[in-house]
Design a protein around this motif. Structure first.
Motif, short mmCIF file in Angstrom:
data_model
loop_
_atom_site.label_atom_id
_atom_site.label_comp_id
_atom_site.label_asym_id
_atom_site.label_seq_id
_atom_site.Cartn_x
_atom_site.Cartn_y
_atom_site.Cartn_z
N THR A 77 9.36 10.90 -0.89
CA THR A 77 8.50 10.21 0.07
C THR A 77 8.60 10.95 1.41
N ILE A 109 3.19 5.06 1.18
CA ILE A 109 3.51 5.61 -0.13
C ILE A 109 2.42 6.61 -0.56
N GLN A 149 -5.36 0.26 1.99
CA GLN A 149 -4.48 -0.77 1.40
C GLN A 149 -5.18 -1.62 0.33
N ALA A 191 1.24 0.61 -5.46
CA ALA A 191 2.30 1.01 -4.52
C ALA A 191 1.71 1.15 -3.11
N GLU A 196 6.01 -2.79 7.89
CA GLU A 196 5.35 -3.40 6.73
C GLU A 196 6.37 -4.21 5.91
N LEU A 241 7.97 11.52 4.95
CA LEU A 241 7.42 10.68 6.01
C LEU A 241 7.76 11.24 7.39
N HIS A 294 -0.08 -9.67 -1.34
CA HIS A 294 0.07 -9.10 -0.02
C HIS A 294 -0.89 -9.76 0.96
N ARG A 341 3.16 -14.81 -1.94
CA ARG A 341 2.76 -14.81 -0.53
C ARG A 341 3.57 -13.79 0.26
N GLY A 342 3.73 -12.63 -0.33
CA GLY A 342 4.56 -11.57 0.23
C GLY A 342 5.44 -11.07 -0.88
N PHE A 375 1.02 -2.16 -1.30
CA PHE A 375 2.16 -2.80 -0.64
C PHE A 375 2.65 -2.01 0.56
N VAL A 376 2.76 -0.71 0.40
CA VAL A 376 3.23 0.13 1.50
C VAL A 376 2.32 1.36 1.59
N PRO A 377 1.33 1.31 2.48
CA PRO A 377 0.34 2.39 2.53
C PRO A 377 0.93 3.80 2.70
N ILE A 402 6.48 -8.34 5.27
CA ILE A 402 6.08 -8.94 4.00
C ILE A 402 7.26 -9.44 3.16
N TYR A 435 8.49 1.20 -4.87
CA TYR A 435 7.13 1.74 -4.74
C TYR A 435 7.06 3.24 -4.93
#
Ligand SMILES: Nc1ncnc2c1ncn2[C@@H]1O[C@H](COP(=O)(O)OP(=O)(O)OP(=O)(O)O)[C@@H](O)[C@H]1O
Ligand SMILES: [Mg+2]
Ligand SMILES: [Zn+2]
Lengths: 136, 241
Positions: B100, A100, A37, A93, B113, B102, A2, B76-77, A96-98, B117, B94
């Motif tokens: 999740t 989460i 992160q 996790a 994000e 949100l 990342h 690199r991502g 990569f995606v905070p 990436i 993830y």
């Protein structure tokens, strides 16, 4: 990795701002890295040094850290998340995606996942400094 | 403070020819099923396709296509893994089987994000399964993804079409291309939606009948591609290519 993807973003953003502000050379780039992160700073620094464009050739990258401060929306409890204590799967996790964090972390007081990350999320470009172009 | 992620999104989608958001003002009209099937059909037609599940709080395309035990590679991502011949990206990598929860700002953050990436590389089509309504995901895509196109799904119900009318008028006002409208879950003959769509000056792409047996195909891309639903989506794919 990342860190590489984010370093690429930092370089792109710094170049964009340098262009907008008419800088011929960038001397300093200040970056804020949130602890949520769990960015590996030496990898980030290495990636920045590898990816920097000509204009950023002599730039110094200064990286500051900000703690992951969280506030529960239900009971208003505030706490600092110690990411070092997370298990591997959760940590990765969130790396990569905070957001989460809302899947795996609960308010230590009331158990709610409905919290706000006040600070310490992601990577921010704080400021850049450089030399103005003569003709500008 | 500047969010550097916004500066790299263009680069991440630079080699993607068309980005199609499968959307509706209404929930439950068949967006996910249509998006997943469209991605399958375009792949079959020989295109290089990506499928991106943008319904972060209720992802479903992995269930529809029976995708499990898949993880992206890191280079690199994130490099999206292949599923059924296409590059597949979802928050489930993830969040796994967990909820999740949100809020709007978080949805935006996840979207930014993942856009910043994910390395899609070269694609003919990136199909996006949208959450229902005109919310954060819709506004962020319009803000961040230039050349985004919308494919709109409705049912024969006026309740669904009324929300579609609003979505279409917003997109037109913002000069965002609308590929057309699909009428899904049709149970009897009627030209109402077709005519109303044309009145909006938007292409009517076709109708898909209600198929009581579609449930048996959920979880298997193979079975799904043999349904009438898939046949109709295949005809629509020919029309939008
Ligand atoms: N043509 C059809 N015939 C029968 N059932 C259908 C048809 N199209 C969709 N469905 C079913 O309707 C339900 C909703 O479909 P789907 O999840 O694709 O809708 P959606 O618009 O993505 O919903 P959401 O707004 O929640 O994301 C599912 O159970 C799906 O299998
Ligand atoms: Mg859906
Ligand atoms: Zn609480």
């Amino acid at each position: 990795m990342h860190e590489w993807a984010l370093a690429e973003a930092v370089i792109a953003a710094a170049s964009e701002i340098a262009e907008k502000e008419g800088l011929s050379e960038v001397t300093e780039v200040k970056i804020k890295v949130g602890e949520l992160q769990q960015i590996e700073l030496d990898i980030l620094e290495f990636a920045l040094s590898q990816l920097k464009s000509a204009k950023l050739e002599n730039a110094r990258f200064s990286i500051g850290l900000s703690k992951a401060e969280i506030k529960c929306r239900v009971c208003e409890h505030k706490w600092i998340l110690a990411t070092g204590n997370l298990d591997k799967v959760t940590a990765e996790a969130i790396h990569f995606v905070p957001e989460i964090a809302h899947t795996y972390i609960k308010c230590p007081k009331c158990g709610s996942p409905d919290f706000e990350v006040l600070s310490g999320r992601g990577v921010w470009l704080e400021s850049i400094r450089g030399v103005k172009r003569e003709d500008g | 403070m500047v969010d550097p992620r916004l500066s790299i999104i263009d680069e991440r989608i630079r080699e993607v020819s068309r980005i199609v958001a499968v959307s509706s003002g209404k929930g439950g009209v068949g967006k996910s099923l249509a998006a997943a099937t469209l991605a399958l059909k375009l792949t079959k037609m020989g295109y290089t396709v990506g499928l991106f599940d943008l319904d972060f709080t209720s992802p479903s395309t992995h269930v529809i296509l029976g995708i499990a035990d898949l993880q992206p590679k890191e280079d690199r991502g994130i490099v999206p893994p292949m599923a059924h011949g296409m590059k597949y990206m979802s928050i489930i990598y993830y969040s796994g089987e967990y909820a999740t929860p949100l809020r709007g700002a978080d949805v935006s953050n996840v979207l930014i994000e993942l856009l910043s990436i994910t390395r899609w590389a070269k694609l003919d089509f990136l199909i996006i399964d949208m959450p229902p309504g005109i919310g954060d995901a819709t506004l962020d895509l319009i803000r961040l993804v230039k050349d985004i196109e919308f494919l709109i799904v409705t049912t024969p119900s006026q309740l669904a079409f009324e929300t579609v009318r609003k979505l279409v008028s917003l997109l037109k006002e913002l000069k965002i291309p609308v590929i057309g409208v699909i009428e899904n879950m049709k149970t009897h003959k009627s030209d109402t939606i077709r005519q109303q769509t044309r009145k909006l000056d938007v292409k009517f792409l076709g109708e898909i009948p209600y198929d009581a047996r579609i449930e048996e195909s959920i979880g298997s891309a193979h079975r799904l591609s043999k349904t009438i639903f898939a046949e109709k989506v295949g005809e629509i794919a020919l029309r939008i290519q």
